[in-house]
Design an enzyme around this catalytic site. Structure first.
Site, PDB file in Angstrom:
ATOM      1  N   HIS A  50       0.830  -1.206   0.000  1.00 55.73           N
ATOM      2  CA  HIS A  50       0.000   0.000   0.000  1.00 55.73           C
ATOM      3  C   HIS A  50       0.863   1.254   0.000  1.00 55.73           C
ATOM      4  CE1 HIS A  50      -4.010  -1.795   0.183  1.00 55.73           C
ATOM      5  NE2 HIS A  50      -3.418  -2.767   0.853  1.00 55.73           N
ATOM      6  N   ASP A  52       2.502   2.017  -3.213  1.00 58.81           N
ATOM      7  CA  ASP A  52       2.657   2.454  -4.617  1.00 58.81           C
ATOM      8  C   ASP A  52       1.825   3.695  -4.927  1.00 58.81           C
ATOM      9  OD1 ASP A  52       0.284   0.935  -4.636  1.00 58.81           O
ATOM     10  OD2 ASP A  52       0.779  -0.198  -6.457  1.00 58.81           O
ATOM     11  N   SER A  83     -11.450 -18.390 -22.764  1.00 58.93           N
ATOM     12  CA  SER A  83     -10.533 -18.768 -21.693  1.00 58.93           C
ATOM     13  C   SER A  83     -10.658 -20.267 -21.421  1.00 58.93           C
ATOM     14  CB  SER A  83     -10.905 -17.986 -20.428  1.00 58.93           C
ATOM     15  OG  SER A  83     -10.554 -18.714 -19.283  1.00 58.93           O
ATOM     16  N   GLY A 139      -7.929 -14.486  -7.852  1.00 59.84           N
ATOM     17  CA  GLY A 139      -8.532 -13.973  -6.612  1.00 59.84           C
ATOM     18  C   GLY A 139      -7.706 -14.275  -5.379  1.00 59.84           C
ATOM     19  N   GLY A 141      -4.717 -12.591  -4.631  1.00 61.16           N
ATOM     20  CA  GLY A 141      -3.789 -11.494  -4.328  1.00 61.16           C
ATOM     21  C   GLY A 141      -2.437 -11.705  -4.974  1.00 61.16           C
ATOM     22  N   SER A 145      -4.790 -10.707 -12.472  1.00 60.77           N
ATOM     23  CA  SER A 145      -5.319  -9.721 -13.421  1.00 60.77           C
ATOM     24  C   SER A 145      -4.190  -9.002 -14.148  1.00 60.77           C
ATOM     25  CB  SER A 145      -6.267  -8.747 -12.732  1.00 60.77           C
ATOM     26  OG  SER A 145      -5.639  -8.165 -11.635  1.00 60.77           O
ATOM     27  N   GLU A 182      -7.470  -1.930 -15.997  1.00 62.66           N
ATOM     28  CA  GLU A 182      -7.979  -2.471 -14.732  1.00 62.66           C
ATOM     29  C   GLU A 182      -8.814  -1.438 -13.984  1.00 62.66           C
ATOM     30  OE1 GLU A 182      -5.366  -5.039 -12.485  1.00 62.66           O
ATOM     31  OE2 GLU A 182      -4.087  -5.338 -14.229  1.00 62.66           O
ATOM     32  N   ASP A 194       1.678  -4.055  -9.547  1.00 56.42           N
ATOM     33  CA  ASP A 194       1.499  -5.402 -10.096  1.00 56.42           C
ATOM     34  C   ASP A 194       1.876  -5.445 -11.580  1.00 56.42           C
ATOM     35  OD1 ASP A 194       0.321  -5.474  -7.630  1.00 56.42           O
ATOM     36  OD2 ASP A 194      -1.725  -5.493  -8.398  1.00 56.42           O
ATOM     37  N   TYR A 251     -10.219  -0.600  -0.558  1.00 59.83           N
ATOM     38  CA  TYR A 251      -8.950  -0.144  -1.124  1.00 59.83           C
ATOM     39  C   TYR A 251      -9.033   1.356  -1.426  1.00 59.83           C
ATOM     40  CZ  TYR A 251      -4.926  -0.210  -4.367  1.00 59.83           C
ATOM     41  OH  TYR A 251      -3.737   0.030  -5.014  1.00 59.83           O
TER      42      TYR A 251
HETATM   43  C1  GLA Z   1      -2.988  -4.327  -4.940  1.00 59.07           C
HETATM   44  C2  GLA Z   1      -2.826  -3.218  -5.966  1.00 59.07           C
HETATM   45  C3  GLA Z   1      -1.392  -2.706  -5.962  1.00 59.07           C
HETATM   46  C4  GLA Z   1      -0.940  -2.327  -4.562  1.00 59.07           C
HETATM   47  C5  GLA Z   1      -1.240  -3.463  -3.583  1.00 59.07           C
HETATM   48  C6  GLA Z   1      -0.926  -3.096  -2.160  1.00 59.07           C
HETATM   49  O1  GLA Z   1      -2.235  -5.435  -5.317  1.00 59.07           O
HETATM   50  O2  GLA Z   1      -3.148  -3.680  -7.246  1.00 59.07           O
HETATM   51  O3  GLA Z   1      -1.276  -1.619  -6.847  1.00 59.07           O
HETATM   52  O4  GLA Z   1      -1.519  -1.122  -4.152  1.00 59.07           O
HETATM   53  O5  GLA Z   1      -2.592  -3.859  -3.666  1.00 59.07           O
HETATM   54  O6  GLA Z   1       0.434  -2.926  -1.998  1.00 59.07           O
END
Ligand code: GLA
Length: 419
Positions: A50, A52, A83, A139, A141, A145, A182, A194, A251
């Site tokens: 958290h 970026d 898919s 899904g 983390g 995506s 996204e 990401d 978020y």
């Molecule tokens: C998700 C978001 C990223 C980042 C993380 C937390 O993965 O896509 O951009 O903010 O949460 O670090």
């Protein structure tokens, strides 16, 4: 007790399985050969969570687990997608007149990339046929995506001759299109880490990503050696299988609290405050002074996480670099505790997985990614991953949680053409 499942990467032990699957699917659905196959990896973030979207630092590695797309351009502006998860359902979308949020479901990600590139002025991007298969768990983390948007972006770059995929600066443009897809087409908030990981990580390296605006592609990334084997370590990933969603408002709430705090503190972003704090003679006192200027307890907690977490990134790089595994692990722990107590984005499953990993001798363990479900990572001695994962699975069973799954994370390479 049931044995915990380890998810193998297709590109690892069973090389060729990914490209083969998507080519077979492509042929079956479209009755011809694709022009090529491209792939992009999922990621785990080692530390810097958290941060970026606060112009901070983060440190992802690419997973060996990848998403594969077989793709051919079309002469019109239609997109057809299939898919391997739903091989009998081919989705068709037109690009002409397409607006933000104009596509729903998984198709919004790849179609969103074409749309974002066209919005950025790359009018030569037209319709295409695509087949997709992935071994990145969805899904969890782990940025399935981003693996989807980045593999699509690289494929479109090549078949429409944009000339972006071959350079770091060009890849930044593709990353921006993936992020826009996204955020604006799929409606899933993301801060860019990401997609940068999926596009720019290297095998054997962690990506130190500096998210300050205005930096060039050369300035914002440093490739940091991350050789687990040399240190006698493994990085275990455990997917809690507790649904992780970034589009339920939590978020965004964290993000806007940070932006509001920056405004109150009179800066463009919290990174500027983090830099001032870490440069001061007494960082703890400087941090307290900053927190005292904030209006409420919740904001103080959020800001404390962001500022301390940004500092932990370079501390981790330094500790791991000099082989101080205990300190590196302690920083993992501090990061998780801060995400649990100050940023409040963990869940009972994430906390339990971390607690068990620590109790089973991990040097450190933390949630990775956005949180609210998803995955944890643990730094363990080589050969210990299976035991620790099993203990976590046993703990989950005892608490009546979903059965977790595990992966071995080795720093892998970024998006590329497969064949
Ligand atoms: C998700 C978001 C990223 C980042 C993380 C937390 O993965 O896509 O951009 O903010 O949460 O670090």
């Amino acid at each position: 007790m049931r044995q915990v499942q380890f998810l193998e990467a297709w590109s690892g032990g069973e090389a060729g399985q990914g490209p083969e699957q998507v080519v077979t699917l492509f042929r079956r659905v479209y009755g011809q050969e694709p022009e090529g196959v491209w792939s992009a990896p999922g990621r785990v973030n080692l530390i810097g969570e958290h941060t970026d979207y606060n112009a901070g630092l983060c440190l992802p590695i690419a997973l060996p687990h990848r998403t594969f797309v077989a793709l051919s351009p079309r002469r019109d502006h239609q997109v057809r997608l299939v898919s391997s998860m739903t091989p009998d359902a081919c989705v068709q979308v037109g690009l002409d007149g397409l607006q933000a949020r104009g596509v729903t479901g998984w198709a919004s990600y790849p179609v969103g990339v074409a749309w974002a590139l066209r919005e950025a002025g790359y009018d030569q991007v037209g319709g295409f046929d695509m087949a997709l298969a992935s071994c990145v768990p969805v899904g969890s983390g782990l940025s399935s995506s981003a693996a989807m948007t980045c593999s699509t972006a690289l494929a479109l770059d090549e078949v429409f001759g944009l000339g972006l995929g071959g350079s770091d600066q060009g890849r930044v443009t593709l990353i921006e299109a993936a992020v826009k897809a996204e955020n604006d087409m799929a409606g899933a908030s993301t801060g860019g880490m990401d997609q940068s990981a999926s596009m720019r990580c290297r095998a054997g390296k962690a990506l130190r990503l500096d998210c300050r605006p205005g930096l060039t592609a050369m300035e914002n990334v440093t490739q940091v050696p991350f050789d687990l084997k040399e240190r006698g370590l493994e990085l275990l990933v455990v997917d809690t299988q507790a649904q992780h969603q970034l589009n339920d408002g939590q978020y965004e709430q964290r993000r806007s609290t940070c932006e509001k705090a920056a405004r109150i503190l009179g800066v463009d972003n919290l990174r500027q405050v983090a830099d001032q704090v870490s440069a001061s003679r007494d960082p703890a006192a400087a941090l307290q002074e900053v927190l005292d200027r904030l209006p409420d307890e919740v904001t103080r907690h959020r800001v404390r996480h962001v500022i301390t977490e940004i500092a932990r990134v370079d501390q981790f790089i330094e500790a791991f670099g000099r082989g101080d595994v205990h300190e590196a692990g302690r920083l993992f722990d501090a990061s998780h505790d801060s995400l649990r107590d100050d940023y409040q984005v963990t869940s009972p499953e994430l906390d339990l997985a971390v607690d068990v990993a620590r109790a089973e001798g991990a040097y450190g363990a933390r949630m990775t990614g956005g949180g609210f479900g998803g995955s944890v990572i643990a730094l363990v001695n080589a050969g210990k991953s299976r035991d620790v994962a099993q203990k976590i699975a046993d703990g989950f069973q005892a608490r009546g949680f979903h059965e977790p799954r595990a992966l071995a994370a080795l720093p892998s390479s970024s998006a590329r053409k497969e064949c």
